[in-house]
Design an enzyme around this catalytic site. Structure first.
Site, short mmCIF file in Angstrom:
data_model
loop_
_atom_site.label_atom_id
_atom_site.label_comp_id
_atom_site.label_asym_id
_atom_site.label_seq_id
_atom_site.Cartn_x
_atom_site.Cartn_y
_atom_site.Cartn_z
N ASP A 98 0.83 -1.21 0.00
CA ASP A 98 0.00 0.00 0.00
C ASP A 98 0.86 1.26 0.00
OD1 ASP A 98 -1.99 -1.98 0.46
OD2 ASP A 98 -1.79 -1.70 2.62
N GLU A 141 -11.19 -0.50 -3.94
CA GLU A 141 -10.49 0.07 -2.79
C GLU A 141 -9.23 0.79 -3.28
OE1 GLU A 141 -9.54 -3.29 -0.31
OE2 GLU A 141 -7.80 -3.86 -1.53
#
Length: 317
Positions: free
Chosen positions: A13, A192
């Site tokens: 991420d 997402e």
């Protein structure tokens, strides 16, 4: 300019902020227990830069487990870290129990400044929510994130709202996207990890879809830069993924991207991917989603061309 691939190992991420004369890096750590920032004056300096822990999860409470997907932003003179956290590792109704939080630092140096106690960012629903990002558009501060709506099948949709301040939404959000295509629903139905970039007269939102294995990939939304971002009908969605696994290059599940620019002002895609598919045990605890960087080009029609994830290499020509 080229970089080693992986760029930084065991950091999923990834988010890189170019600010003033340097670069800040923040990402999920494999232990999911802290927030750490690296700073370097060049992109190539980030892998060797010391990782400074600016916050560590408490032993108990609403943000005491599974610290996920932090992003560092500079909003109206304040440093802000957005992240998601859960009270436990327990799964309820098929999902973890993450909610969104903001940390604020008003000092000039986010690595050495004082970070205020974390604040929860409340949205329109009290449900699984994560992956918040911030961007400035049309002179306003915007908050974009992923959240579960119990009335909609799947894990998470993408929502947008204007910010009143870095931890408070100004208005009711609009849903920009929900999982609907087969490539968004492989393993899990997921939208997402949104990221925003503007090019010419269009604003683009990339996002990650499907389970976090080799099915993970990037989709894209776009809107005319003069249009109202809160008008969901003004957004266009690609029917195909724009960045996905490369079996030839042994790069699997590229996703959860951010954008930055190199020192020459060229656009850079920041993302994570694994170099294998055989994951032992729970994929959540497999640490080898490595941070990777890639230049990308813009097509004549103004859309980004991310190409394919390049193969691992350690030497840089």
């Amino acid at each position: 300019m080229s970089w080693p691939n992986p760029f930084i190992t065991q950091r999923a991420d990834p988010f890189i902020l170019r600010h003033d004369n340097g670069y800040y890096f923040i990402a999920s750590v494999p232990e999911y227990d802290r927030l750490e920032i690296r700073y370097a004056t060049t992109l190539n300096g980030l892998p060797a830069a010391p990782a400074v822990t600016v916050w560590r999860k408490p032993e108990s409470g609403p943000c005491s487990a599974l610290i996920w997907a932090p992003e560092l932003h500079h909003i109206n003179g304040q440093w802000v870290i957005y992240f998601a956290a859960a009270p436990t590792r327990a799964i309820k109704d098929g999902l973890f129990q993450h909610r969104m939080y903001a940390l604020v630092c008003e000092d000039a140096d986010p690595l050495r400044g004082h970070w205020q106690p974390c604040r929860r960012v409340y949205s329109h629903l009290d449900s699984f929510s994560l992956d918040a990002t911030h961007f400035v558009h049309q002179g306003r501060n915007w908050y974009l994130w992923a959240q579960k709506d119990p009335a909609i099948p799947g894990n998470s949709n993408l929502y947008l709202a204007e910010l009143l301040n870095p931890w408070t939404l100004k208005n009711n959000p609009v849903m920009l996207s929900r999982p609907e295509y087969e490539w968004e629903c492989a393993g899990f139905s997921v939208n997402e990890g949104p990221a925003v970039i503007r090019h010419g007269d269009r604003l683009f939102v990339t996002y990650s879809a499907s389970a976090t294995d080799e099915n993970y990939c990037l989709g894209i939304l776009s809107i005319d830069a003069q249009a109202d971002p809160m008008d969901s009908s003004a957004w266009q969605k690609s029917a195909r993924p724009v960045f996905s696994s490369s079996w030839d290059n042994h790069q699997y599940g590229p996703g959860h991207n951010s954008f930055t620019q190199d020192e020459q002002g060229e656009d850079v895609l920041v993302y994570h991917a694994r170099n294998y598919t055989e994951i032992e045990g729970d994929p959540l605890w497999d640490p080898n989603r490595h941070t990777r960087l890639k230049h990308f080009a813009w097509r004549k029609d103004g859309t980004p061309d991310f190409g394919v994830p390049p193969a691992d290499h350690t030497s840089v020509p």
